[in-house]
Scaffold this motif. Sequence first.
Motif, mmCIF file in Angstrom:
data_model
loop_
_atom_site.group_PDB
_atom_site.id
_atom_site.type_symbol
_atom_site.label_atom_id
_atom_site.label_comp_id
_atom_site.label_asym_id
_atom_site.label_seq_id
_atom_site.Cartn_x
_atom_site.Cartn_y
_atom_site.Cartn_z
ATOM 1 N N ILE A 59 0.837 -1.208 0.000
ATOM 2 C CA ILE A 59 0.000 0.000 0.000
ATOM 3 C C ILE A 59 0.874 1.261 0.000
ATOM 4 C CG2 ILE A 59 -2.237 -0.751 0.944
ATOM 5 C CD1 ILE A 59 0.953 -0.032 2.887
ATOM 6 N N CYS A 60 2.168 1.087 -0.329
ATOM 7 C CA CYS A 60 3.107 2.216 -0.272
ATOM 8 C C CYS A 60 3.169 2.956 -1.594
ATOM 9 C CB CYS A 60 4.526 1.726 -0.015
ATOM 10 S SG CYS A 60 4.693 0.850 1.502
ATOM 11 N N THR A 61 3.269 4.267 -1.512
ATOM 12 C CA THR A 61 3.537 5.039 -2.733
ATOM 13 C C THR A 61 4.709 5.993 -2.507
ATOM 14 O OG1 THR A 61 1.839 6.628 -2.065
ATOM 15 C CG2 THR A 61 1.162 4.915 -3.607
ATOM 16 N N THR A 62 5.503 5.735 -1.477
ATOM 17 C CA THR A 62 6.655 6.591 -1.185
ATOM 18 C C THR A 62 7.554 6.749 -2.415
ATOM 19 O OG1 THR A 62 6.662 6.076 1.143
ATOM 20 C CG2 THR A 62 8.770 6.719 0.215
ATOM 21 N N ARG A 63 7.810 5.641 -3.108
ATOM 22 C CA ARG A 63 8.753 5.719 -4.241
ATOM 23 C C ARG A 63 8.198 6.588 -5.365
ATOM 24 N NH1 ARG A 63 10.529 -0.646 -4.520
ATOM 25 N NH2 ARG A 63 11.401 -0.749 -2.422
ATOM 26 N N ILE A 64 6.881 6.501 -5.592
ATOM 27 C CA ILE A 64 6.363 7.308 -6.709
ATOM 28 C C ILE A 64 6.043 8.729 -6.279
ATOM 29 C CG2 ILE A 64 5.565 5.389 -8.140
ATOM 30 C CD1 ILE A 64 2.753 5.946 -7.174
ATOM 31 N N THR A 65 5.914 8.951 -4.993
ATOM 32 C CA THR A 65 5.697 10.332 -4.525
ATOM 33 C C THR A 65 7.020 11.071 -4.396
ATOM 34 O OG1 THR A 65 3.769 9.612 -3.292
ATOM 35 C CG2 THR A 65 4.675 11.745 -2.679
ATOM 36 N N LYS B 171 -12.237 -6.536 3.566
ATOM 37 C CA LYS B 171 -11.817 -5.690 4.672
ATOM 38 C C LYS B 171 -10.936 -4.580 4.090
ATOM 39 C CE LYS B 171 -11.722 -7.399 9.005
ATOM 40 N NZ LYS B 171 -11.283 -8.146 10.200
ATOM 41 N N ILE B 172 -10.680 -3.566 4.908
ATOM 42 C CA ILE B 172 -9.901 -2.429 4.406
ATOM 43 C C ILE B 172 -8.437 -2.574 4.826
ATOM 44 C CG2 ILE B 172 -9.591 0.095 4.581
ATOM 45 C CD1 ILE B 172 -12.079 -0.736 3.007
ATOM 46 N N SER B 173 -7.542 -2.243 3.896
ATOM 47 C CA SER B 173 -6.117 -2.159 4.212
ATOM 48 C C SER B 173 -5.689 -0.745 3.797
ATOM 49 C CB SER B 173 -5.357 -3.207 3.384
ATOM 50 O OG SER B 173 -3.976 -2.987 3.467
ATOM 51 N N ARG B 174 -4.892 -0.093 4.628
ATOM 52 C CA ARG B 174 -4.457 1.241 4.191
ATOM 53 C C ARG B 174 -3.041 1.533 4.662
ATOM 54 N NH1 ARG B 174 -7.882 5.547 7.919
ATOM 55 N NH2 ARG B 174 -6.961 4.992 9.912
ATOM 56 N N GLY B 175 -2.326 2.304 3.847
ATOM 57 C CA GLY B 175 -0.992 2.742 4.226
ATOM 58 C C GLY B 175 -1.097 3.715 5.380
ATOM 59 N N MET B 176 -0.082 3.708 6.241
ATOM 60 C CA MET B 176 -0.143 4.608 7.387
ATOM 61 C C MET B 176 0.176 6.047 6.977
ATOM 62 S SD MET B 176 -1.414 2.492 9.288
ATOM 63 C CE MET B 176 -1.988 3.957 10.092
ATOM 64 N N ALA B 177 0.601 6.248 5.733
ATOM 65 C CA ALA B 177 0.772 7.610 5.227
ATOM 66 C C ALA B 177 -0.239 7.883 4.115
ATOM 67 C CB ALA B 177 2.193 7.789 4.714
ATOM 68 N N SER C 87 -3.722 9.718 7.367
ATOM 69 C CA SER C 87 -3.145 10.999 7.781
ATOM 70 C C SER C 87 -4.215 11.900 8.388
ATOM 71 C CB SER C 87 -2.497 11.721 6.603
ATOM 72 O OG SER C 87 -1.554 10.876 6.001
ATOM 73 N N LEU C 88 -5.399 11.899 7.770
ATOM 74 C CA LEU C 88 -6.465 12.773 8.269
ATOM 75 C C LEU C 88 -7.023 12.298 9.606
ATOM 76 C CD1 LEU C 88 -8.464 13.538 5.016
ATOM 77 C CD2 LEU C 88 -7.232 15.177 6.433
ATOM 78 N N ILE D 274 -2.197 17.563 2.420
ATOM 79 C CA ILE D 274 -1.537 16.267 2.650
ATOM 80 C C ILE D 274 -1.020 15.700 1.332
ATOM 81 C CG2 ILE D 274 -1.990 13.855 3.314
ATOM 82 C CD1 ILE D 274 -3.937 15.035 5.408
ATOM 83 N N THR D 275 0.229 15.268 1.345
ATOM 84 C CA THR D 275 0.776 14.545 0.185
ATOM 85 C C THR D 275 0.889 13.083 0.600
ATOM 86 O OG1 THR D 275 2.140 16.485 -0.212
ATOM 87 C CG2 THR D 275 2.643 14.525 -1.514
ATOM 88 N N PRO D 276 -0.055 12.260 0.223
ATOM 89 C CA PRO D 276 -0.040 10.875 0.712
ATOM 90 C C PRO D 276 1.166 10.107 0.172
ATOM 91 C CG PRO D 276 -2.142 11.417 -0.341
ATOM 92 C CD PRO D 276 -1.190 12.514 -0.667
#
Length: 472
Positions: free
Chosen positions: A303-309, A382-388, A393-394, A406-408
């Motif tokens: 669920i990460c998008t750090t690399r593309i952000t 069920k829901i899975s979400r990144g912690m960022a 964040s909200l 917020i920049t997720p």
Amino acid sequence: MEIKTALTYDDVLLVPKKSDVQSRQDVDITANLTKNISLKIPLVSANMDTVTENRMAIAMSLAGGIGIIHRFCDIETQVKEVIKVKRKQNLIIDNPFTIHPDRTLAEVKTKITELNCTSFLVTADGHKLLGIITHRDMLFATNDNVLVSDLMTPKSKLITAAPDVSPEEAKALMKSYKIEKLPLVDAEFNIVGLITATDISRNLNNKQASKDNKGRLLVGAAIGVREGFLERAQALVEAEADVLVVDIAHGHSINELRAIDAIRNKYPNINLIGGNIATAQAARDLISAGVQAVKVGIGPGSICTTRITTGFGVPQLTAIFNIAPVCRQAGIPLLADGGIKQPADLVKALAAGSDTVMIGGQFAGTEETPGPTLNYKGRQYKISRGMASLTASLSRPDAKENFNQITPEGIEARVPYRGPVQNIINQYIGGLRSGMSYGNARNLAELRNNAEFIRITHSGQIESGSHDNEVI
Ligand code: XMP
């Protein structure tokens, strides 16, 4: 500028070795989570708010791994989650329920319903043990006004034990005196704890579970590095969390190093894991600061998008390859976090040099994750979400930004409901054991030492999956 190539799990395979491993059951998959904590299986559930609260942590620990309770809640809530795990398979109840000898049978009955318990230790001053009252003592009592002191089994007839009694000794005492409760007292007969027959048989029968030296399930808890982190650490240490994970997105940072230093100074003996990192230098710095394991993974998560952000990250296999030698030399375990999609990835992570592996997405959607099961077009999710992610964040208690600021660095996802997490663990452990027989490895050290990786092409990847069939 020389640009290096970096690889991840799907880019490689392990070359089979001549094997004298006769059965998958013969392999030992014991793993070190930290310098001092050993697990029966190398699996850790991720400190995400859609993955690990008490139910997941209990299931992980019963299976021989461990869960890390997330920190995206207030300190009190996180502490309660830790306590629920520590109380789950209590061998020794540290604060047993007590009652005053002058209370009536009617009052005992009310307390039994209120507290959902079956017995009380009797004490007048809250310390000295005077007797015990159990359902057997009340069996034929008809007068609700009779006093506890008249019904209880008094001190003179009590079987008790010292606080350091072993589970085996406690069992032997309970067996020979045919009792179900064994009060623990000190030399002055002050109450120190209680052992029950149910807990002892549950405890002794479960050899697979991860336990502390009091027979309680192991549990970890995450902390951050910002305001209030030391208070959180203190509350979690008091709740007897077995390991703290200083967990931030960029662990190779001054803030993290300072936090580790502060925690180390205050709690020199606590098991501390630091992360997340992706380079050898980061591992050296965290190890010098005093961690007992490093958590590796910048951006591989489902669920990460750090690399593309941000454009930053290191493909996970290369991150493990680069950090493992530093960890080995320092005698500090490596926890590979994120990017596990299938059992083969677990085998590759361990063969590349990680000691344990953290899993989020593959455990999301299981029965034990927090949150309800949703119905969508006749299927359960069920829901899975990144912690960022945006919603995470909200929903932070300290969220200051609004929607547009917020920049997720993560996403929220719907994942199919997958039933009990034990089913998923079985698939992963089955794959690992089988993989170890291909690698001629009787334990995880041999898996690492015998590992010969080859890089494969895109055609090799296609060949590796099922192909040229219509999958049913
Ligand atoms: P898997 O692949 O098992 O990875 O789902 C779980 C790990 O992903 C990390 N994580 C995040 N990384 N943005 C990120 O870049 C996020 O919002 C995020 N949330 C979790 C974390 O290390 C976790 O254990």
